[in-house]
Scaffold this motif. Structure first.
Motif, PDB file in Angstrom:
ATOM      1  N   ASN A 270       0.693  -1.268  -0.006  1.00 27.09           N
ATOM      2  CA  ASN A 270       0.033  -0.062  -0.088  1.00 27.09           C
ATOM      3  C   ASN A 270       1.021   1.073   0.045  1.00 27.09           C
ATOM      4  O   ASN A 270       0.405   2.439  -0.527  1.00 27.09           O
ATOM      5  CB  ASN A 270      -0.904  -0.083   0.995  1.00 27.09           C
ATOM      6  CG  ASN A 270      -2.243  -0.929   1.010  1.00 27.09           C
ATOM      7  OD1 ASN A 270      -2.628  -1.283   0.035  1.00 27.09           O
ATOM      8  ND2 ASN A 270      -2.778  -1.473   2.116  1.00 27.09           N
ATOM      9  N   LYS A 320      -5.837  -4.408   0.500  1.00 24.56           N
ATOM     10  CA  LYS A 320      -6.294  -4.542   2.102  1.00 24.56           C
ATOM     11  C   LYS A 320      -6.180  -2.919   2.783  1.00 24.56           C
ATOM     12  O   LYS A 320      -5.682  -3.078   4.122  1.00 24.56           O
ATOM     13  CB  LYS A 320      -5.582  -5.654   2.968  1.00 24.56           C
ATOM     14  CG  LYS A 320      -6.205  -6.982   2.229  1.00 24.56           C
ATOM     15  CD  LYS A 320      -5.282  -7.970   2.929  1.00 24.56           C
ATOM     16  CE  LYS A 320      -5.777  -8.233   4.542  1.00 24.56           C
ATOM     17  NZ  LYS A 320      -6.990  -8.853   4.745  1.00 24.56           N
ATOM     18  N   ASP A 321      -6.305  -1.981   2.151  1.00 26.85           N
ATOM     19  CA  ASP A 321      -6.185  -0.823   2.382  1.00 26.85           C
ATOM     20  C   ASP A 321      -7.538  -0.377   3.705  1.00 26.85           C
ATOM     21  O   ASP A 321      -8.462   0.342   3.134  1.00 26.85           O
ATOM     22  CB  ASP A 321      -6.287   0.412   1.505  1.00 26.85           C
ATOM     23  CG  ASP A 321      -5.935   1.742   2.018  1.00 26.85           C
ATOM     24  OD1 ASP A 321      -5.602   1.903   3.176  1.00 26.85           O
ATOM     25  OD2 ASP A 321      -6.036   2.649   1.396  1.00 26.85           O
ATOM     26  N   LYS A 322      -7.423  -0.775   4.663  1.00 32.11           N
ATOM     27  CA  LYS A 322      -8.780  -0.842   5.737  1.00 32.11           C
ATOM     28  C   LYS A 322      -8.828   0.725   5.873  1.00 32.11           C
ATOM     29  O   LYS A 322      -7.739   1.375   6.023  1.00 32.11           O
ATOM     30  CB  LYS A 322      -8.481  -1.713   7.018  1.00 32.11           C
ATOM     31  CG  LYS A 322      -8.753  -3.349   6.659  1.00 32.11           C
ATOM     32  CD  LYS A 322      -8.665  -3.870   8.028  1.00 32.11           C
ATOM     33  CE  LYS A 322      -8.602  -5.295   7.571  1.00 32.11           C
ATOM     34  NZ  LYS A 322      -8.623  -6.129   8.927  1.00 32.11           N
ATOM     35  N   ASN A 323      -9.931   1.115   6.043  1.00 34.35           N
ATOM     36  CA  ASN A 323     -10.314   2.713   6.477  1.00 34.35           C
ATOM     37  C   ASN A 323      -9.779   3.502   5.353  1.00 34.35           C
ATOM     38  O   ASN A 323      -9.689   4.702   5.751  1.00 34.35           O
ATOM     39  CB  ASN A 323      -9.766   2.781   7.893  1.00 34.35           C
ATOM     40  CG  ASN A 323     -10.601   2.103   8.904  1.00 34.35           C
ATOM     41  OD1 ASN A 323     -11.787   1.536   8.966  1.00 34.35           O
ATOM     42  ND2 ASN A 323      -9.542   1.565   9.795  1.00 34.35           N
ATOM     43  N   TRP A 324      -9.082   3.040   4.459  1.00 32.09           N
ATOM     44  CA  TRP A 324      -8.656   4.022   3.246  1.00 32.09           C
ATOM     45  C   TRP A 324      -7.479   4.830   3.781  1.00 32.09           C
ATOM     46  O   TRP A 324      -7.465   5.995   3.455  1.00 32.09           O
ATOM     47  CB  TRP A 324      -9.767   4.783   2.544  1.00 32.09           C
ATOM     48  CG  TRP A 324     -10.882   3.782   2.150  1.00 32.09           C
ATOM     49  CD1 TRP A 324     -12.091   3.824   2.493  1.00 32.09           C
ATOM     50  CD2 TRP A 324     -10.830   2.994   0.818  1.00 32.09           C
ATOM     51  NE1 TRP A 324     -13.088   2.981   1.912  1.00 32.09           N
ATOM     52  CE2 TRP A 324     -12.038   2.482   0.753  1.00 32.09           C
ATOM     53  CE3 TRP A 324      -9.674   2.645  -0.059  1.00 32.09           C
ATOM     54  CZ2 TRP A 324     -12.327   1.732  -0.460  1.00 32.09           C
ATOM     55  CZ3 TRP A 324      -9.961   1.825  -0.918  1.00 32.09           C
ATOM     56  CH2 TRP A 324     -11.218   1.338  -1.180  1.00 32.09           C
ATOM     57  N   ASP A 325      -6.713   4.356   4.703  1.00 30.24           N
ATOM     58  CA  ASP A 325      -5.856   5.087   5.431  1.00 30.24           C
ATOM     59  C   ASP A 325      -4.626   5.598   4.243  1.00 30.24           C
ATOM     60  O   ASP A 325      -4.216   6.805   4.509  1.00 30.24           O
ATOM     61  CB  ASP A 325      -5.103   4.327   6.444  1.00 30.24           C
ATOM     62  CG  ASP A 325      -5.970   4.207   7.649  1.00 30.24           C
ATOM     63  OD1 ASP A 325      -6.794   5.080   7.942  1.00 30.24           O
ATOM     64  OD2 ASP A 325      -5.767   3.227   8.537  1.00 30.24           O
ATOM     65  N   LYS A 328      -6.040   8.027   1.666  1.00 30.40           N
ATOM     66  CA  LYS A 328      -5.992   9.595   2.274  1.00 30.40           C
ATOM     67  C   LYS A 328      -4.606   9.977   2.306  1.00 30.40           C
ATOM     68  O   LYS A 328      -4.405  11.286   2.076  1.00 30.40           O
ATOM     69  CB  LYS A 328      -6.567   9.409   4.011  1.00 30.40           C
ATOM     70  CG  LYS A 328      -8.033   8.900   3.863  1.00 30.40           C
ATOM     71  CD  LYS A 328      -8.177   8.782   5.494  1.00 30.40           C
ATOM     72  CE  LYS A 328      -9.777   8.180   5.495  1.00 30.40           C
ATOM     73  NZ  LYS A 328     -10.299   7.875   6.912  1.00 30.40           N
TER      74      LYS A 328
END
Length: 462
Positions: A270, A320-325, A328
């Motif tokens: 990521n 697997k970019d949880k919460n789109w951190d 962002k």
């Protein structure tokens, strides 16, 4: 890849990744289908892998009791069925090599901890060579798959012997719900086996070739793209991360945890996706940057287009970019770069506008130096030149976003000069008027004097 290369080296019982092989995987952006072969040495594993690669030679077959495959060898070839996919063939060193000491390890697992990963396990294909038995069980004909399932049946009862018998079968049954079996007759005569890799296909047993062709078609058509938890497709680059993680973990002692390896890979992948997205944005903005200064509409249009391309590049690589951190983080990086570009564009506009005004005002400055405007009516002449200079400046194209601001600043600086010329012109005009009046008065007096003299002259006549 023209030929196989060692991916994981087994040196004196210690595993090491081979940097060149990992570098190759890291440069492979296509999704991968991984096919690995394990089994006893000298059982034609390498022959089948060469056939899957569509080559006669590649993986070393060997013709002695000494295993040729040390560690894990990799061969990456274009997938014969899936477009834009790479087939990664992994040939492992043979089990049962008399020169190797084997050891087993145990580890504690949370109950049911691995069941969630079963859906990501590959097909289990059991290839039996030199099969000479009849496919019969209790007098009934069975298929190859039926023979496999019969072989995986568990023995009832306790005891260490039954436990050791059932353990590998339970593992296969539990972790490989999709299973397939192929039985291969002997490929050639015992005398020809040492030169199997150099024999022409037509010289091999016809029934062996038939099964081998069926085997290869099945592997090519049924093997799925490698995935990890969450259904994410794995690229060659991601596989390289996983191999590094697995080997490093094994070298430290514990059994690799798939989920931890995936999470670690996700962090790296990521961040790489952020870097790639930002690079795409920067390349897109280079086009408009080369045109600086530009107006706000131009730079905004390029920004929106490049931003969209950057997000697309990020989404294609993110994992697997949880919460789109990480998305962002990309947005923040793009915003910062855009802000820097806006400042650069303003600076370019300011410099161009200042240079234009300097160029247009130079002739007027020369006229001031020469005193052209230091005459009565000079202010009017100055104003004509001044207005013409401003009109020429306004007519210049592509001055950028600071056009009005720089002109306004320039005119404020010129206001004192303009006022001075006006005041000078007023004084010159007033003096000229005084002189004119004085001349007029002198002329009147002179006229009066002449008239008086003429009158005296007339009176003096006899």
């Amino acid at each position: 890849m023209d030929s196989p290369m060692c991916l994981v080296e087994n040196a004196d019982g210690e595993l090491h990744v081979v940097p060149g092989a990992i570098k190759y995987l890291m440069g492979l952006n296509q999704q991968v289908v991984v096919v690995a072969v394990v089994g006893l040495y000298r059982t034609c594993k390498s022959y089948l892998m060469n056939k899957l690669a569509g080559k006669r030679k590649g993986f070393a077959l060997g013709a002695t009791i000494q295993s040729k495959t040390k560690g894990i060898w990799m061969w990456c070839v274009p997938h014969p069925e899936k477009r834009d996919h790479t087939l990664v063939l992994l040939d492992t060193e043979g089990l049962g090599d008399v020169e190797k000491e084997r050891a087993s390890s145990s580890h504690n697992e949370e109950e049911g901890g691995d069941t969630q990963f079963v859906q990501f396990f590959p097909h289990f294909v059991w290839a039996i060579r030199d099969f000479t038995l009849l496919l019969e069980i209790d007098g009934r004909n069975v298929t190859e798959d039926g023979y496999l399932e019969h072989s995986l049946e568990l023995r009832k009862g306790g005891g260490r012997k039954n436990l050791m018998y059932n353990l590998p079968r339970e593992c296969i049954r539990n972790y490989f719900p999709s299973r397939k079996c192929f039985v291969f007759p002997t490929p050639t005569t015992p005398a020809n086996m040492p030169r199997l890799d150099s024999m022409d296909e037509v010289d091999l047993c016809g029934s062996f070739r038939t099964v081998a062709d069926t085997f290869c078609r099945f592997i090519s058509q049924e093997s799925c793209t490698k995935t990890v938890k969450g259904g994410h497709k794995v690229t060659g680059r991601m596989l390289g991360y996983l191999v590094n993680t697995y080997v490093e973990t094994i070298a430290k002692g514990p059994v690799p945890c798939l989920e931890n390896a995936v999470l670690a890979m996700a962090q790296i992948e990521n961040q790489a996706a952020v870097d790639e997205g930002l690079a795409v944005y920067q390349r897109g903005m280079e086009v408009v940057k080369a045109l600086f200064p530009v107006d706000m509409g131009q730079i905004s249009t390029h920004h929106l287009r490049s931003d969209h391309q950057a997000i697309q590049a990020f989404m294609n690589r993110s994992f697997k970019d949880k919460n789109w951190d990480f998305l962002k983080a990309l947005a923040v990086a793009i915003a910062k770069h855009y802000a820097d570009l806006l400042l650069q564009n303003e600076d370019a506009s300011e410099k161009k506008c200042a240079a234009l005004l300097e160029k247009r005002s130079t002739p007027m400055a020369q006229k001031i130096k020469e005193g052209i405007y230091a005459t009565p009516g000079g202010y009017e002449l100055y104003c004509n030149h001044y207005d013409n200079m401003v009109a020429q400046y306004r007519a210049e194209p592509e001055k950028g976003v600071r056009t009005g601001d720089i002109l306004e600043q320039f005119l404020r600086e010129k206001s004192l000069e303009k006022s001075s010329i006006l005041q000078a012109d007023k004084k010159l005009t007033e003096n000229e008027k005084k002189i004119h009046k004085e001349k007029e008065r002198s002329a009147v007096l002179e006229q009066e004097k002449k008239a008086a003299e003429e009158k005296r002259a007339e009176m003096d006549l006899p």
